[in-house]
Structures are given as structure tokens and as C-alpha cells.
Design a protein around this motif. Sequence first.
Motif, PDB file in Angstrom:
ATOM      1  N   LEU A 119      -1.991  -6.638  -1.582  1.00  0.00           N
ATOM      2  CA  LEU A 119      -1.449  -5.331  -2.567  1.00  0.00           C
ATOM      3  C   LEU A 119      -2.597  -5.593  -3.304  1.00  0.00           C
ATOM      4  O   LEU A 119      -2.751  -4.693  -3.483  1.00  0.00           O
ATOM      5  CB  LEU A 119      -0.324  -5.129  -2.963  1.00  0.00           C
ATOM      6  CG  LEU A 119       0.592  -4.580  -1.204  1.00  0.00           C
ATOM      7  CD1 LEU A 119       2.043  -3.941  -1.975  1.00  0.00           C
ATOM      8  CD2 LEU A 119       0.274  -3.470  -0.946  1.00  0.00           C
ATOM      9  N   ALA A 120      -2.725  -6.661  -4.039  1.00  0.00           N
ATOM     10  CA  ALA A 120      -3.798  -7.192  -5.127  1.00  0.00           C
ATOM     11  C   ALA A 120      -4.699  -7.378  -4.099  1.00  0.00           C
ATOM     12  O   ALA A 120      -5.255  -7.070  -5.729  1.00  0.00           O
ATOM     13  CB  ALA A 120      -3.157  -8.269  -5.602  1.00  0.00           C
ATOM     14  N   LYS A 122      -6.559  -5.548  -1.912  1.00  0.00           N
ATOM     15  CA  LYS A 122      -5.796  -4.142  -1.638  1.00  0.00           C
ATOM     16  C   LYS A 122      -6.793  -3.045  -2.632  1.00  0.00           C
ATOM     17  O   LYS A 122      -7.441  -2.223  -2.882  1.00  0.00           O
ATOM     18  CB  LYS A 122      -5.286  -3.181  -1.010  1.00  0.00           C
ATOM     19  CG  LYS A 122      -4.742  -1.756  -0.388  1.00  0.00           C
ATOM     20  CD  LYS A 122      -5.572  -1.403  -0.038  1.00  0.00           C
ATOM     21  CE  LYS A 122      -5.672   0.004   0.675  1.00  0.00           C
ATOM     22  NZ  LYS A 122      -6.150   0.986   1.839  1.00  0.00           N
ATOM     23  N   SER A 123      -5.663  -3.346  -3.954  1.00  0.00           N
ATOM     24  CA  SER A 123      -5.986  -2.323  -5.138  1.00  0.00           C
ATOM     25  C   SER A 123      -6.982  -2.981  -6.409  1.00  0.00           C
ATOM     26  O   SER A 123      -7.463  -1.766  -6.360  1.00  0.00           O
ATOM     27  CB  SER A 123      -4.673  -3.069  -5.878  1.00  0.00           C
ATOM     28  OG  SER A 123      -4.216  -2.321  -7.595  1.00  0.00           O
ATOM     29  N   PRO A 127      -8.349   1.031  -4.775  1.00  0.00           N
ATOM     30  CA  PRO A 127      -7.967   1.807  -5.744  1.00  0.00           C
ATOM     31  C   PRO A 127      -7.884   2.721  -5.074  1.00  0.00           C
ATOM     32  O   PRO A 127      -7.374   3.318  -5.714  1.00  0.00           O
ATOM     33  CB  PRO A 127      -8.874   1.514  -7.153  1.00  0.00           C
ATOM     34  CG  PRO A 127     -10.366   1.103  -6.865  1.00  0.00           C
ATOM     35  CD  PRO A 127     -10.249   0.837  -5.214  1.00  0.00           C
ATOM     36  N   SER A 129      -7.535   4.401  -1.984  1.00  0.00           N
ATOM     37  CA  SER A 129      -7.221   4.404  -0.351  1.00  0.00           C
ATOM     38  C   SER A 129      -7.977   4.592   0.264  1.00  0.00           C
ATOM     39  O   SER A 129      -7.607   5.324   1.135  1.00  0.00           O
ATOM     40  CB  SER A 129      -5.361   4.737  -0.749  1.00  0.00           C
ATOM     41  OG  SER A 129      -4.731   3.982  -1.633  1.00  0.00           O
ATOM     42  N   THR A 138       4.284  -0.010   0.304  1.00  0.00           N
ATOM     43  CA  THR A 138       3.997   0.470  -0.720  1.00  0.00           C
ATOM     44  C   THR A 138       3.325   0.032  -1.770  1.00  0.00           C
ATOM     45  O   THR A 138       4.248  -0.162  -2.685  1.00  0.00           O
ATOM     46  CB  THR A 138       4.394   1.824  -0.769  1.00  0.00           C
ATOM     47  OG1 THR A 138       5.895   2.182  -0.136  1.00  0.00           O
ATOM     48  CG2 THR A 138       3.823   2.700   0.634  1.00  0.00           C
ATOM     49  N   SER A 139       5.323  -0.929  -1.675  1.00  0.00           N
ATOM     50  CA  SER A 139       5.372  -1.843  -2.339  1.00  0.00           C
ATOM     51  C   SER A 139       5.599  -3.488  -2.479  1.00  0.00           C
ATOM     52  O   SER A 139       6.953  -3.302  -1.465  1.00  0.00           O
ATOM     53  CB  SER A 139       5.942  -1.331  -3.399  1.00  0.00           C
ATOM     54  OG  SER A 139       8.051  -1.789  -2.774  1.00  0.00           O
TER      55      SER A 139
END
Length: 143
Positions: A119-120, A122-123, A127, A129, A138-139
Motif C-alpha cells: 500500500l505504501a 502504491k500510494s 496516488p 489509482s 483498501t486498508s
Amino acid sequence: MTGSIATVLDRAAREFTSPFSAIVWHQFHGAATRPTLGSTAFGRREPHLMVELISMWENGENKNHTGGGEDRSSHLRWLEETHAALEPFSLPGGYVNFLGPETPDQVANSYGPNTERLLAVKSAVDPDSVFSATPLPTSTAAA
């Protein structure tokens, strides 16, 4: 359908509803099981067998789209019943490229302890998406 995995797969193959359907096995073992979990994206490294169920039929067989032929429900029922019969033998998660947004728990289990790191990344690199074909949880609460 009950019994062993072999019994379930044998019965499913005997009950194909279309000559275009298939059951494909992918064996995950050997070199693919040697990397540590933290060195790859996927959260499963133990030896296992993945079963891919494919339910296909000719376009003319789907009266929901073409106005004639056999109803697609028998084909989908075969798929769903076989999937349900294999579920007691299944690992949590699944092969990520076969999962979608309708299976968030399976997606989270597929990445396991690697979720936070993915997730890090991907962000940082996506950013907005733009890339979403292979789902991520998602989290981290879902992992």
C-alpha cells in the motif's frame, strides 16, 4: 459435492455443461516456495495447488445476450457448485490476478503481511489509482 479434492474435481469434470469449460491446475512448489514472504508481494509461499475453474459456452447458448439457445444459468451453477465444493480445501486468499473488488477478504489474505509495504508503494507511485487491474486491500485493517 463432498469428498476429497480428487473426488470433487473428478465429479466436476464429468459434469461439464459445455465442451469449452475447463479445470486447470497450477502447482506451486520448488523454487517459488523458497523466497521469504518479505521479499515478494504475495503472502503465500508454502507449496500448494491452485485450481482454476473456467466456465465457457458458445455465444448462442446465452439467451440473456443473444435471444436464443441455452440459458447460461446451468454453466454458472456448475462453476459456483464446484467452487463451493473446493472451498473447504482452500487456503485463505487466492491468486490475486483472479480476484476482484467483490472479494476484499480474499485479496487481503493473498498479500498477508506484505499489505502495508504494498500500500505504501502504491500510494507513492500511483496516488490517483490509475492502475487497478490487480486489486490491493483498501486498508491494512483488512489484512
